[in-house]
Design a protein around this motif. Structure first.
Motif, mmCIF file in Angstrom:
data_model
loop_
_atom_site.group_PDB
_atom_site.id
_atom_site.type_symbol
_atom_site.label_atom_id
_atom_site.label_comp_id
_atom_site.label_asym_id
_atom_site.label_seq_id
_atom_site.Cartn_x
_atom_site.Cartn_y
_atom_site.Cartn_z
ATOM 1 N N ARG A 161 -16.487 -17.132 7.736
ATOM 2 C CA ARG A 161 -17.497 -16.163 7.289
ATOM 3 C C ARG A 161 -17.932 -16.445 5.858
ATOM 4 N NH1 ARG A 161 -18.059 -10.068 7.397
ATOM 5 N NH2 ARG A 161 -20.272 -9.899 6.892
ATOM 6 N N LEU A 162 -16.998 -16.729 4.980
ATOM 7 C CA LEU A 162 -17.328 -16.994 3.579
ATOM 8 C C LEU A 162 -18.159 -18.273 3.442
ATOM 9 C CD1 LEU A 162 -13.915 -15.961 2.015
ATOM 10 C CD2 LEU A 162 -16.095 -14.742 1.774
ATOM 11 N N LYS A 163 -17.813 -19.283 4.205
ATOM 12 C CA LYS A 163 -18.597 -20.528 4.186
ATOM 13 C C LYS A 163 -20.012 -20.267 4.702
ATOM 14 C CE LYS A 163 -16.259 -24.043 2.601
ATOM 15 N NZ LYS A 163 -16.751 -24.808 1.455
ATOM 16 N N ALA A 164 -20.128 -19.469 5.765
ATOM 17 C CA ALA A 164 -21.443 -19.149 6.339
ATOM 18 C C ALA A 164 -22.299 -18.350 5.357
ATOM 19 C CB ALA A 164 -21.273 -18.366 7.641
ATOM 20 N N GLU A 165 -21.661 -17.625 4.451
ATOM 21 C CA GLU A 165 -22.379 -16.835 3.441
ATOM 22 C C GLU A 165 -22.755 -17.677 2.221
ATOM 23 O OE1 GLU A 165 -23.527 -13.663 3.361
ATOM 24 O OE2 GLU A 165 -22.926 -13.396 5.445
ATOM 25 N N GLY A 166 -22.476 -18.978 2.281
ATOM 26 C CA GLY A 166 -22.902 -19.867 1.206
ATOM 27 C C GLY A 166 -21.887 -20.100 0.105
ATOM 28 N N CYS A 167 -20.633 -19.770 0.339
ATOM 29 C CA CYS A 167 -19.607 -20.023 -0.670
ATOM 30 C C CYS A 167 -19.280 -21.514 -0.681
ATOM 31 C CB CYS A 167 -18.348 -19.212 -0.383
ATOM 32 S SG CYS A 167 -18.610 -17.431 -0.502
ATOM 33 N N GLU A 168 -19.533 -22.156 -1.819
ATOM 34 C CA GLU A 168 -19.241 -23.593 -1.937
ATOM 35 C C GLU A 168 -17.737 -23.829 -1.964
ATOM 36 O OE1 GLU A 168 -21.068 -22.143 -4.686
ATOM 37 O OE2 GLU A 168 -23.047 -22.506 -3.836
ATOM 38 N N ILE A 169 -17.037 -22.904 -2.616
ATOM 39 C CA ILE A 169 -15.584 -22.988 -2.762
ATOM 40 C C ILE A 169 -14.988 -21.749 -2.111
ATOM 41 C CG2 ILE A 169 -13.682 -22.992 -4.428
ATOM 42 C CD1 ILE A 169 -15.738 -24.169 -6.457
ATOM 43 N N VAL A 170 -13.927 -21.941 -1.333
ATOM 44 C CA VAL A 170 -13.194 -20.812 -0.771
ATOM 45 C C VAL A 170 -11.719 -21.049 -1.062
ATOM 46 C CG1 VAL A 170 -12.547 -19.515 1.285
ATOM 47 C CG2 VAL A 170 -14.872 -20.419 1.078
ATOM 48 N N ARG A 171 -11.119 -20.139 -1.815
ATOM 49 C CA ARG A 171 -9.692 -20.197 -2.110
ATOM 50 C C ARG A 171 -9.017 -19.151 -1.241
ATOM 51 N NH1 ARG A 171 -8.582 -24.184 -6.199
ATOM 52 N NH2 ARG A 171 -6.517 -23.285 -6.043
ATOM 53 N N SER A 172 -7.815 -19.452 -0.784
ATOM 54 C CA SER A 172 -7.135 -18.517 0.110
ATOM 55 C C SER A 172 -5.639 -18.521 -0.161
ATOM 56 C CB SER A 172 -7.398 -18.907 1.565
ATOM 57 O OG SER A 172 -6.878 -20.184 1.834
ATOM 58 N N GLU A 173 -5.008 -17.438 0.277
ATOM 59 C CA GLU A 173 -3.555 -17.354 0.169
ATOM 60 C C GLU A 173 -3.008 -16.372 1.190
ATOM 61 O OE1 GLU A 173 -2.583 -16.399 -3.884
ATOM 62 O OE2 GLU A 173 -4.181 -14.945 -4.017
ATOM 63 N N LYS A 174 -1.733 -16.549 1.467
ATOM 64 C CA LYS A 174 -1.040 -15.692 2.417
ATOM 65 C C LYS A 174 0.028 -14.939 1.647
ATOM 66 C CE LYS A 174 -1.953 -18.510 6.467
ATOM 67 N NZ LYS A 174 -1.430 -18.964 7.752
ATOM 68 N N ILE A 175 -0.377 -13.738 1.201
ATOM 69 C CA ILE A 175 0.515 -12.914 0.388
ATOM 70 C C ILE A 175 0.018 -11.470 0.458
ATOM 71 C CG2 ILE A 175 -0.791 -13.332 -1.729
ATOM 72 C CD1 ILE A 175 1.982 -13.379 -3.188
ATOM 73 N N SER A 176 0.917 -10.531 0.296
ATOM 74 C CA SER A 176 0.544 -9.116 0.352
ATOM 75 C C SER A 176 -0.489 -8.762 -0.707
ATOM 76 C CB SER A 176 1.791 -8.252 0.153
ATOM 77 O OG SER A 176 1.419 -6.891 0.029
ATOM 78 N N ASP B 129 -21.822 -16.318 -11.818
ATOM 79 C CA ASP B 129 -21.112 -16.629 -10.578
ATOM 80 C C ASP B 129 -20.860 -15.344 -9.789
ATOM 81 O OD1 ASP B 129 -21.039 -19.294 -11.211
ATOM 82 O OD2 ASP B 129 -18.907 -19.350 -11.718
ATOM 83 N N GLU B 130 -20.499 -15.538 -8.525
ATOM 84 C CA GLU B 130 -20.265 -14.412 -7.638
ATOM 85 C C GLU B 130 -18.974 -14.636 -6.858
ATOM 86 O OE1 GLU B 130 -22.912 -11.997 -4.349
ATOM 87 O OE2 GLU B 130 -23.372 -14.085 -4.757
ATOM 88 N N LEU B 131 -18.052 -13.696 -6.960
ATOM 89 C CA LEU B 131 -16.827 -13.711 -6.166
ATOM 90 C C LEU B 131 -17.122 -12.952 -4.879
ATOM 91 C CD1 LEU B 131 -13.810 -14.091 -5.587
ATOM 92 C CD2 LEU B 131 -13.382 -12.065 -6.983
ATOM 93 N N VAL B 132 -16.915 -13.602 -3.732
ATOM 94 C CA VAL B 132 -17.259 -13.012 -2.445
ATOM 95 C C VAL B 132 -15.992 -12.861 -1.603
ATOM 96 C CG1 VAL B 132 -18.692 -13.241 -0.368
ATOM 97 C CG2 VAL B 132 -19.496 -14.191 -2.544
ATOM 98 N N VAL B 133 -15.804 -11.657 -1.041
ATOM 99 C CA VAL B 133 -14.695 -11.397 -0.122
ATOM 100 C C VAL B 133 -15.257 -10.776 1.148
ATOM 101 C CG1 VAL B 133 -12.886 -11.160 -1.871
ATOM 102 C CG2 VAL B 133 -14.207 -9.162 -1.205
#
Length: 183
Positions: free
Chosen positions: A22-37, A58-62
């Protein structure tokens, strides 16, 4: 001006693919991710990296606000830090952005809802555990990371960052396992 995505799930056995796509489809060039509470910001290195990387415009997108956090104060502090860097925060579902004043109000309310939802989840979990205990069925939580493997890798001289990547957990979790051994 860059659109930078941030994806988060709470446990290592959950999947990030839907958020990432979804984030890539919204035009995010970079997507950082993590598995944590998302209960607190502690140990969320990827989020810290994203915020530090933000530049004016810049825009932070979630995908959803609860991906930023489940504590209203944390969410508002994250938004504040982004704005101090001249950046905006956009939540895709429901679509809200800090580019306007109304967005701040909506995000504050959504942050409070996320915190309330976390409290409800914890309460339901506590009730379920109590019922299982009274029925003699409670065996404790599922071990999600291999403590023995973490100790073996550490004993062989491998660093915490590489261990975390190998196991699929945060560095903080590795430190907790290693510190529990010495306690």
């Amino acid at each position: 001006m860059a659109r930078i995505g941030y994806a988060r799930v709470s446990t290592i056995d959950q999947d990030l693919d839907i958020q990432y796509t979804r984030l890539k489809a919204e035009g995010c060039e970079i997507v950082r991710s993590e598995k944590i509470s998302g209960a607190s910001r502690e140990g969320r290195g990827e989020l810290a990296t994203v915020i530090e990387f933000l530049r004016p415009g810049d825009e932070l997108v979630v995908s959803r606000l609860d991906r930023l956090g489940r504590d209203t104060r944390d969410v508002l502090n994250i938004i504040y830090e982004c704005e101090q860097r001249g950046a905006f925060v956009t939540v895709l579902d429901p679509h809200v952005t800090t580019r306007g004043e109304m967005g701040h109000l909506v995000l504050t309310v959504l942050g409070m809802v996320a915190q309330m939802e976390r409290r409800f989840i914890k309460e339901r979990q506590r009730e379920g555990i109590e019922r299982a205990k009274s029925a003699g069925q409670y065996k404790g939580g599922k071990v999600r990371i291999d403590h023995e493997k973490i100790r073996e890798l550490s004993d062989s001289g491998i660093g915490v960052t590489i261990i975390a990547r190998e196991i699929g957990c945060s560095r903080m979790q590795v430190y907790r396992v290693l510190n529990a051994r010495t306690a």
